[in-house]
Design a protein around this motif. Structure first.
Motif, PDB file in Angstrom:
ATOM      1  N   LYS A 150     -10.773  -1.173   7.359  1.00  0.00           N
ATOM      2  CA  LYS A 150      -9.523  -0.527   7.765  1.00  0.00           C
ATOM      3  C   LYS A 150      -8.658  -1.503   8.571  1.00  0.00           C
ATOM      4  N   ASN A 151      -9.272  -2.302   9.433  1.00  0.00           N
ATOM      5  CA  ASN A 151      -8.517  -3.297  10.209  1.00  0.00           C
ATOM      6  C   ASN A 151      -7.873  -4.345   9.309  1.00  0.00           C
ATOM      7  N   VAL A 152      -8.600  -4.794   8.290  1.00  0.00           N
ATOM      8  CA  VAL A 152      -8.046  -5.768   7.331  1.00  0.00           C
ATOM      9  C   VAL A 152      -6.870  -5.144   6.586  1.00  0.00           C
ATOM     10  N   ILE A 153      -7.038  -3.914   6.138  1.00  0.00           N
ATOM     11  CA  ILE A 153      -5.967  -3.220   5.410  1.00  0.00           C
ATOM     12  C   ILE A 153      -4.746  -3.040   6.307  1.00  0.00           C
ATOM     13  N   ASP A 154      -4.964  -2.636   7.552  1.00  0.00           N
ATOM     14  CA  ASP A 154      -3.848  -2.447   8.479  1.00  0.00           C
ATOM     15  C   ASP A 154      -3.069  -3.748   8.695  1.00  0.00           C
ATOM     16  N   LYS A 155      -3.770  -4.863   8.846  1.00  0.00           N
ATOM     17  CA  LYS A 155      -3.105  -6.162   9.023  1.00  0.00           C
ATOM     18  C   LYS A 155      -2.316  -6.545   7.775  1.00  0.00           C
ATOM     19  N   MET A 156      -2.919  -6.341   6.612  1.00  0.00           N
ATOM     20  CA  MET A 156      -2.248  -6.654   5.352  1.00  0.00           C
ATOM     21  C   MET A 156      -0.978  -5.819   5.210  1.00  0.00           C
ATOM     22  N   GLN A 157      -1.093  -4.518   5.474  1.00  0.00           N
ATOM     23  CA  GLN A 157       0.059  -3.636   5.331  1.00  0.00           C
ATOM     24  C   GLN A 157       1.152  -3.961   6.351  1.00  0.00           C
ATOM     25  N   ALA A 158       0.771  -4.378   7.547  1.00  0.00           N
ATOM     26  CA  ALA A 158       1.763  -4.749   8.560  1.00  0.00           C
ATOM     27  C   ALA A 158       2.582  -5.950   8.099  1.00  0.00           C
ATOM     28  N   VAL A 159       1.920  -6.943   7.529  1.00  0.00           N
ATOM     29  CA  VAL A 159       2.616  -8.132   7.016  1.00  0.00           C
ATOM     30  C   VAL A 159       3.541  -7.746   5.868  1.00  0.00           C
ATOM     31  N   LEU A 160       3.051  -6.929   4.954  1.00  0.00           N
ATOM     32  CA  LEU A 160       3.874  -6.511   3.817  1.00  0.00           C
ATOM     33  C   LEU A 160       5.076  -5.689   4.286  1.00  0.00           C
ATOM     34  N   PHE A 161       4.851  -4.750   5.202  1.00  0.00           N
ATOM     35  CA  PHE A 161       5.940  -3.932   5.736  1.00  0.00           C
ATOM     36  C   PHE A 161       6.981  -4.802   6.432  1.00  0.00           C
ATOM     37  N   GLN A 162       6.516  -5.765   7.216  1.00  0.00           N
ATOM     38  CA  GLN A 162       7.398  -6.695   7.923  1.00  0.00           C
ATOM     39  C   GLN A 162       8.295  -7.466   6.962  1.00  0.00           C
ATOM     40  N   ASN A 163       7.796  -7.685   5.755  1.00  0.00           N
ATOM     41  CA  ASN A 163       8.546  -8.431   4.744  1.00  0.00           C
ATOM     42  C   ASN A 163       9.285  -7.521   3.764  1.00  0.00           C
ATOM     43  N   GLY A 164       9.395  -6.239   4.111  1.00  0.00           N
ATOM     44  CA  GLY A 164      10.214  -5.319   3.325  1.00  0.00           C
ATOM     45  C   GLY A 164       9.533  -4.683   2.128  1.00  0.00           C
ATOM     46  N   TYR A 165       8.223  -4.749   2.042  1.00  0.00           N
ATOM     47  CA  TYR A 165       7.504  -4.159   0.911  1.00  0.00           C
ATOM     48  C   TYR A 165       7.163  -2.700   1.165  1.00  0.00           C
ATOM     49  N   ILE A 166       7.171  -1.926   0.108  1.00  0.00           N
ATOM     50  CA  ILE A 166       6.861  -0.499   0.148  1.00  0.00           C
ATOM     51  C   ILE A 166       5.604  -0.261  -0.680  1.00  0.00           C
ATOM     52  N   GLU A 167       4.673   0.499  -0.119  1.00  0.00           N
ATOM     53  CA  GLU A 167       3.422   0.797  -0.838  1.00  0.00           C
ATOM     54  C   GLU A 167       3.656   1.877  -1.889  1.00  0.00           C
ATOM     55  N   ILE A 168       3.111   1.654  -3.065  1.00  0.00           N
ATOM     56  CA  ILE A 168       3.082   2.668  -4.118  1.00  0.00           C
ATOM     57  C   ILE A 168       1.746   3.395  -3.974  1.00  0.00           C
ATOM     58  N   THR A 169       1.805   4.707  -3.792  1.00  0.00           N
ATOM     59  CA  THR A 169       0.573   5.489  -3.644  1.00  0.00           C
ATOM     60  C   THR A 169      -0.150   5.600  -4.978  1.00  0.00           C
ATOM     61  N   SER A 170      -1.404   5.956  -4.918  1.00  0.00           N
ATOM     62  CA  SER A 170      -2.195   6.124  -6.137  1.00  0.00           C
ATOM     63  C   SER A 170      -1.594   7.206  -7.038  1.00  0.00           C
ATOM     64  N   GLU A 171      -1.142   8.283  -6.423  1.00  0.00           N
ATOM     65  CA  GLU A 171      -0.535   9.372  -7.198  1.00  0.00           C
ATOM     66  C   GLU A 171       0.702   8.888  -7.945  1.00  0.00           C
ATOM     67  N   LEU A 172       1.562   8.151  -7.254  1.00  0.00           N
ATOM     68  CA  LEU A 172       2.768   7.626  -7.884  1.00  0.00           C
ATOM     69  C   LEU A 172       2.426   6.566  -8.931  1.00  0.00           C
ATOM     70  N   ALA A 173       1.506   5.674  -8.613  1.00  0.00           N
ATOM     71  CA  ALA A 173       1.111   4.611  -9.546  1.00  0.00           C
ATOM     72  C   ALA A 173       0.583   5.177 -10.857  1.00  0.00           C
ATOM     73  N   ASN A 174      -0.079   6.328 -10.787  1.00  0.00           N
ATOM     74  CA  ASN A 174      -0.670   6.938 -11.981  1.00  0.00           C
ATOM     75  C   ASN A 174       0.279   7.874 -12.726  1.00  0.00           C
ATOM     76  N   THR A 175       1.512   8.003 -12.254  1.00  0.00           N
ATOM     77  CA  THR A 175       2.491   8.868 -12.912  1.00  0.00           C
ATOM     78  C   THR A 175       2.917   8.264 -14.245  1.00  0.00           C
TER      79      THR A 175
END
Length: 107
Positions: free
Chosen positions: A52-77
């Motif tokens: 969870k700590n690794v994921i949180d760090k990864m997501q913080a870097v991505l968010f800082q750079n303007g990236y938006i996460e696609i959820t599993s539900e949306l990805a599978n649409t």
């Protein structure tokens, strides 16, 4: 090699779209069953504190750079009127269009 890890390995798969600032990730557990000599692959949705700590760090870097996460539900649409090189109409998912249609994702 996997035996030195206790017969189990966790992999983080991260996909970043070249079309826009979107990303998708999942954790996969790979297990070698020494009794049957078969490989087992499964998606992991519950994480240890360390992961969870690794994921949180990864997501913080991505968010800082303007990236938006696609959820599993949306990805599978499924997108009805779209096709990709490997997926015909009615089979292409948002994941296939944003990232790749070479692999299948599921929960």
């Amino acid at each position: 090699m996997i035996n030195s890890l206790g017969g189990k390995r966790l992999d983080l798969f991260l996909f970043i779209s070249i079309l826009d600032n979107y990303y998708y990730f999942f954790i996969n557990e790979t297990i070698l069953d020494n009794h049957t000599n078969k490989w087992v692959f499964k998606y992991i949705s519950t994480y240890s504190t360390e992961i969870k700590n690794v994921i949180d760090k990864m997501q913080a870097v991505l968010f800082q750079n303007g990236y938006i996460e696609i959820t599993s539900e949306l990805a599978n649409t499924i997108i009805e009127d779209v096709e990709t090189e490997l997926k015909g109409k009615g089979k292409a998912r948002i994941f296939d269009c944003l990232f790749t249609d070479l692999i299948s994702i599921s929960d």
